[in-house]
Design a protein around this motif. Structure first.
Motif, mmCIF file in Angstrom:
data_model
loop_
_atom_site.group_PDB
_atom_site.id
_atom_site.type_symbol
_atom_site.label_atom_id
_atom_site.label_comp_id
_atom_site.label_asym_id
_atom_site.label_seq_id
_atom_site.Cartn_x
_atom_site.Cartn_y
_atom_site.Cartn_z
ATOM 1 N N ARG A 176 -12.715 89.052 31.610
ATOM 2 C CA ARG A 176 -12.274 89.258 30.237
ATOM 3 C C ARG A 176 -13.064 90.356 29.533
ATOM 4 O O ARG A 176 -12.524 91.059 28.681
ATOM 5 N N ALA A 177 -14.312 90.492 29.864
ATOM 6 C CA ALA A 177 -15.136 91.519 29.212
ATOM 7 C C ALA A 177 -14.706 92.919 29.644
ATOM 8 O O ALA A 177 -14.640 93.843 28.832
ATOM 9 N N LYS A 178 -14.389 93.084 30.937
ATOM 10 C CA LYS A 178 -13.999 94.394 31.461
ATOM 11 C C LYS A 178 -12.489 94.624 31.389
ATOM 12 O O LYS A 178 -12.027 95.764 31.523
ATOM 13 N N GLY A 179 -11.736 93.560 31.223
ATOM 14 C CA GLY A 179 -10.284 93.695 31.129
ATOM 15 C C GLY A 179 -9.581 93.887 32.453
ATOM 16 O O GLY A 179 -8.444 94.364 32.495
ATOM 17 N N THR A 180 -10.215 93.529 33.562
ATOM 18 C CA THR A 180 -9.589 93.685 34.880
ATOM 19 C C THR A 180 -8.604 92.551 35.133
ATOM 20 O O THR A 180 -8.818 91.411 34.720
ATOM 21 N N TYR A 181 -7.515 92.882 35.821
ATOM 22 C CA TYR A 181 -6.462 91.914 36.090
ATOM 23 C C TYR A 181 -6.768 91.092 37.343
ATOM 24 O O TYR A 181 -7.344 91.603 38.309
ATOM 25 N N ALA A 182 -6.354 89.841 37.291
ATOM 26 C CA ALA A 182 -6.393 89.002 38.488
ATOM 27 C C ALA A 182 -5.201 89.363 39.367
ATOM 28 O O ALA A 182 -4.103 89.618 38.860
#
Length: 533
Positions: A395-401
């Motif tokens: 959530r901090a970096k905004g990377t997708y699962a």
């Protein structure tokens, strides 16, 4: 000699100045700061992009029309397509139906990239058993229709609504990957394969997943073995420190962004309104916003035969003329098709689309409701919205699962508005003012204003939220179903030998397709200062 050197140096300086001016694309009209200037922060703007269609698509200029207006008689007394005026935005649509060779390309890609995943391949296979009929000898089509080269240009059938959507997702990624590799932004295919020499394929890569558009745009598909030699320059002076850029010989580079206008919009199924509008193609009968004549079919006239001298009397679409008459009399086959016909058969409509009547029925994106004409938006009408968000792995970096195929995992949207930063970080549901009486937000709008009781499906109704609209008529339908306003439905996990599809794509930007020869307002020179004095 000195003079020649001086001239050469002057030319170089001039070229450098011109190239630097070319890279800059004006100034901000609100701050006065120059765009594309690495010295003032490097905000990059590409204002010379002209969006165009992806492979296989035709531009459809939108407008207003009477949906259901071409249907004069409701022979089934369904009353499910009462006339109403709507506006459809401009969009792109496939020139032809998706063919067998197109689907075989899809299957080949799956087998090549997921050789050990038999389930993935099996789930993508069309149901060729749709050809079997209790009292008809169609067994040769079961084995031959999809794969035999004699049928490669025929429309693929036996495809469910769900499979058609999966194909559109795959097609989006392959088209965008081809754009990036052909431009050298990603490693080109030849280099990736080791220059075509056996045993020299590039194996060093920071990602084992195939290209995915959403993952790429989120900055999660880059690095060694992925990046090409012609990536865009990153003018952000902090790019190298933040880790968002790749350092090359000419300075920091970056992946393509959506703002660059390089990548295409997602392929998808057309909405019912888009499909009907494109099939009617009333633009061919329009002059100065006046529709000279309406249509019953995608062509002009009241009949289904060609009025032209050279083709007079020939059937204009592939359909069933009557009981036991699928193609006419031997020696002079009228529509020249017993089952389906090649996807470029007959003449296209005024938009340039083939087989918008007959050949195969076509899936649309819409959920079926009998009272759709009562509950609709008059701009881009569509029933079937299920709003989703991409799941975040960090959530901090905004990377997708990602799932096991490298695609972003999508979850039902928790709210109808943007979450606050605190809510997103804590994975809390936003306080949505649209939720009534404390009820949680429901992102599923398939039954909006016209809900159905799922428990009654198969008991008192055959309609539920998985019922999808299909249109167009098929090789085994009578002429009535060739009218673009007729509509039927089938469950999204079902299919038949009479069902195919074509893809659509959203058109971004100005809706007018052709401006030449049309009156335009001239823009006077702006009186606002461009720079602060």
């Amino acid at each position: 000699m000195k003079r020649i050197s001086l001239i050469f140096a002057t030319v170089l300086l001039l070229l450098g100045f011109l190239s630097s001016c070319k890279k800059k694309s004006g100034n901000s009209s609100k701050t006065g700061m120059a765009y594309n200037d690495k010295y003032n922060g490097g905000f990059q703007v590409n204002n010379k992009v002209k969006a165009g269609p992806g492979p296989g698509l035709i531009a459809i200029e939108g407008g207003t029309f009477v949906m259901g207006g071409s249907l004069n008689q409701d022979l089934g007394y369904e009353f499910d397509n009462v006339r109403r005026r709507v506006t459809v935005a401009s969009f792109y649509m496939d020139e032809t139906e998706v063919s067998n060779v197109d689907w075989l390309e899809y299957l080949y890609w799956i087998r090549r990239n997921y050789a050990n995943d038999a389930e993935y391949y099996y789930n993508a296979l069309p149901d060729t058993l749709v050809w079997r009929q209790p009292l008809s000898y169609n067994e040769p089509y079961v084995n031959n229709y999809l794969r035999h080269p004699a049928f490669q240009d025929y429309p693929v059938v036996g495809v469910t609504w769900e499979q058609a959507n999966a194909y559109c997702d795959w097609r989006t990624d392959r088209v965008n990957e081809e754009i990036l590799r052909s431009r050298g932004i990603l490693l080109d295919y030849k280099t990736l394969a080791g220059g075509g020499k056996a045993g020299t394929a590039t194996t060093v890569s920071t990602s084992t997943d195939p290209f995915n558009t959403d993952i790429y745009l989120n900055g999660q598909y880059k690095g060694e073995g992925i990046d090409g030699k012609k990536m865009p320059k990153d003018l952000n002076p902090n790019a190298a420190e933040s880790g968002t850029a790749t350092t090359g010989k000419g300075g920091p580079t970056r992946p393509v962004r959506l703002e660059d206008g390089v990548l295409k919009q997602p392929y998808r199924l057309p909405t019912e309104a888009e499909w009907e509008y494109a099939a009617l193609s009333l633009a061919g009968n329009t002059e100065y916003e006046n529709i000279a004549d309406g249509k019953i079919y995608p062509w002009n006239g009241l009949g289904v035969r060609s009025p032209k001298k050279k083709t007079q009397g020939m059937i204009l679409a592939n359909f069933k003329r009557g009981e036991g008459d699928n193609m006419g009399t031997g020696g002079y086959l009228n529509d020249k098709a017993d089952i389906t016909a090649p996807v470029r058969s007959y003449i296209p409509n005024d938009f340039g689309l083939y087989n918008m009547a007959g050949n195969v029925n076509e899936w649309t994106a819409d959920v079926y409701r009998k009272l759709t004409f009562e509950d609709f938006a008059d701009f881009n009408p569509f029933r079937g919205n299920e709003f989703v968000n991409k799941r975040l792995a960090d959530r901090a970096k905004g990377t997708y699962a990602k799932d096991k195929y490298g695609r972003p995992i999508k979850d039902p949207a928790p709210a109808g508005k943007k979450q606050s930063w605190a809510e997103m970080q804590s994975n809390q549901v936003a306080q949505d003012s649209s939720a009534i009486a404390g009820k949680p937000y429901n992102p599923d709008f398939r039954g909006h204003l016209d809900s159905v009781n799922g428990n009654l499906y198969g008991v008192t109704t055959l309609v539920n939220d998985r019922s999808r609209v299909y249109k167009g008529g098929s090789w085994n339908d009578r002429a009535y179903w060739l009218n673009p306003a007729t509509r039927r439905f089938m469950q999204q996990d079902e299919t038949s030998a009479e069902m195919g599809f074509r893809s659509a794509m959203t058109l971004v930007g100005a809706p007018e397709i052709i401006s030449k020869g049309k009156p335009q307002f001239s823009q006077p020179k702006s009186k606002a200062p461009k720079k602060t004095k």
